[in-house]
Design a protein around this motif. Sequence first.
Motif, PDB file in Angstrom:
ATOM      1  N   VAL A 181      -3.760  -0.953  26.948  1.00 51.53           N
ATOM      2  CA  VAL A 181      -3.417  -0.041  25.853  1.00 51.53           C
ATOM      3  C   VAL A 181      -1.998  -0.286  25.368  1.00 51.53           C
ATOM      4  O   VAL A 181      -1.071  -0.447  26.164  1.00 51.53           O
ATOM      5  N   ALA A 182      -1.852  -0.300  24.038  1.00 51.83           N
ATOM      6  CA  ALA A 182      -0.539  -0.440  23.412  1.00 51.83           C
ATOM      7  C   ALA A 182      -0.521   0.402  22.142  1.00 51.83           C
ATOM      8  O   ALA A 182      -1.565   0.674  21.541  1.00 51.83           O
ATOM      9  N   ALA A 183       0.662   0.829  21.739  1.00 46.51           N
ATOM     10  CA  ALA A 183       0.824   1.597  20.502  1.00 46.51           C
ATOM     11  C   ALA A 183       2.152   1.201  19.876  1.00 46.51           C
ATOM     12  O   ALA A 183       3.080   0.776  20.566  1.00 46.51           O
ATOM     13  N   GLY A 184       2.243   1.359  18.568  1.00 47.25           N
ATOM     14  CA  GLY A 184       3.477   0.976  17.906  1.00 47.25           C
ATOM     15  C   GLY A 184       3.582   1.481  16.489  1.00 47.25           C
ATOM     16  O   GLY A 184       2.730   2.242  16.010  1.00 47.25           O
ATOM     17  N   VAL A 185       4.642   1.043  15.836  1.00 47.87           N
ATOM     18  CA  VAL A 185       4.929   1.443  14.461  1.00 47.87           C
ATOM     19  C   VAL A 185       5.230   0.199  13.633  1.00 47.87           C
ATOM     20  O   VAL A 185       5.579  -0.853  14.170  1.00 47.87           O
ATOM     21  N   GLY A 186       5.101   0.350  12.341  1.00 51.22           N
ATOM     22  CA  GLY A 186       5.381  -0.774  11.462  1.00 51.22           C
ATOM     23  C   GLY A 186       5.869  -0.318  10.102  1.00 51.22           C
ATOM     24  O   GLY A 186       5.741   0.853   9.735  1.00 51.22           O
ATOM     25  N   LEU A 187       6.450  -1.234   9.378  1.00 49.12           N
ATOM     26  CA  LEU A 187       6.874  -1.022   8.002  1.00 49.12           C
ATOM     27  C   LEU A 187       6.111  -1.984   7.108  1.00 49.12           C
ATOM     28  O   LEU A 187       5.713  -3.069   7.549  1.00 49.12           O
ATOM     29  N   ASN A 188       5.914  -1.594   5.860  1.00 50.12           N
ATOM     30  CA  ASN A 188       5.187  -2.437   4.913  1.00 50.12           C
ATOM     31  C   ASN A 188       5.954  -2.514   3.599  1.00 50.12           C
ATOM     32  O   ASN A 188       6.460  -1.504   3.109  1.00 50.12           O
ATOM     33  N   PHE A 189       6.025  -3.705   3.021  1.00 45.40           N
ATOM     34  CA  PHE A 189       6.580  -3.886   1.687  1.00 45.40           C
ATOM     35  C   PHE A 189       5.795  -4.988   0.993  1.00 45.40           C
ATOM     36  O   PHE A 189       5.553  -6.051   1.572  1.00 45.40           O
ATOM     37  N   GLN A 190       5.378  -4.712  -0.256  1.00 50.53           N
ATOM     38  CA  GLN A 190       4.637  -5.695  -1.031  1.00 50.53           C
ATOM     39  C   GLN A 190       5.047  -5.594  -2.493  1.00 50.53           C
ATOM     40  O   GLN A 190       5.175  -4.498  -3.034  1.00 50.53           O
ATOM     41  N   TYR A 191       5.235  -6.738  -3.103  1.00 53.30           N
ATOM     42  CA  TYR A 191       5.527  -6.807  -4.539  1.00 53.30           C
ATOM     43  C   TYR A 191       4.520  -7.750  -5.178  1.00 53.30           C
ATOM     44  O   TYR A 191       4.254  -8.840  -4.658  1.00 53.30           O
ATOM     45  N   SER A 192       3.940  -7.320  -6.298  1.00 50.83           N
ATOM     46  CA  SER A 192       2.981  -8.150  -7.020  1.00 50.83           C
ATOM     47  C   SER A 192       3.261  -8.063  -8.507  1.00 50.83           C
ATOM     48  O   SER A 192       3.704  -7.021  -9.005  1.00 50.83           O
ATOM     49  N   SER A 193       2.973  -9.145  -9.220  1.00 54.07           N
ATOM     50  CA  SER A 193       3.089  -9.110 -10.677  1.00 54.07           C
ATOM     51  C   SER A 193       2.107 -10.097 -11.289  1.00 54.07           C
ATOM     52  O   SER A 193       1.801 -11.135 -10.714  1.00 54.07           O
ATOM     53  N   GLN A 194       1.613  -9.720 -12.453  1.00 54.82           N
ATOM     54  CA  GLN A 194       0.750 -10.574 -13.263  1.00 54.82           C
ATOM     55  C   GLN A 194       1.381 -10.611 -14.648  1.00 54.82           C
ATOM     56  O   GLN A 194       1.568  -9.557 -15.264  1.00 54.82           O
ATOM     57  N   ARG A 195       1.741 -11.800 -15.114  1.00 58.79           N
ATOM     58  CA  ARG A 195       2.424 -11.947 -16.393  1.00 58.79           C
ATOM     59  C   ARG A 195       1.653 -11.230 -17.506  1.00 58.79           C
ATOM     60  O   ARG A 195       0.443 -11.364 -17.628  1.00 58.79           O
TER      61      ARG A 195
END
Length: 180
Positions: free
Chosen positions: A72-86
């Motif tokens: 068993v393991a547990a944890g935390v995370g961060l997320n960042f995403q950037y997207s673009s379509q011309r």
Amino acid sequence: MIKIRLNTNQKIILSSILLYFFVNFSNAQSISNNDGFWQNVQFGGGVGLNFGDGFFSAAIAPNALYNFNPYVAAGVGLNFQYSSQRDVFKSTVVGGSIIGLFNPYRELQISTEFEQLYVNRDFDEGFENNVDNSYWYPALFLGAGYRSGNITFGIRYDILYDEDRSIQNQAWMPFVRFWF
């Protein structure tokens, strides 16, 4: 394809049951040696890059995981995403997650992960659906994968998936996890 529709109360109850399972199992099976806290911590995450004809997307998702025992393991995370379509849109997604992992066998990993994401979409003028929107989006993933060392390959399913608001195009998603 099987679609599971749950109301908000059912989603909260299911999330609570999963969290209860991981906390109680980890307490019952906790590590009994004298290793320090940091001896049981692993870091990992993922990065992504996608580009094509006028399209660009980049993502970074660092994570920290605490191993209660070999199962068993547990944890935390961060997320960042950037997207673009011309000439269409720009999108920024930021948020955090809580993950629980269960390894009944060395090669099998079962996971649950709750993500809370802030989505900001800006559509360009002239695009037929140019309504900008910003909102919070929750996702609760249940997954299973094959584990080899510190790498896991698998698939996960978002039981809170909402076709109109999700940043993903479907509830099923493959994943690769790396831990160091």
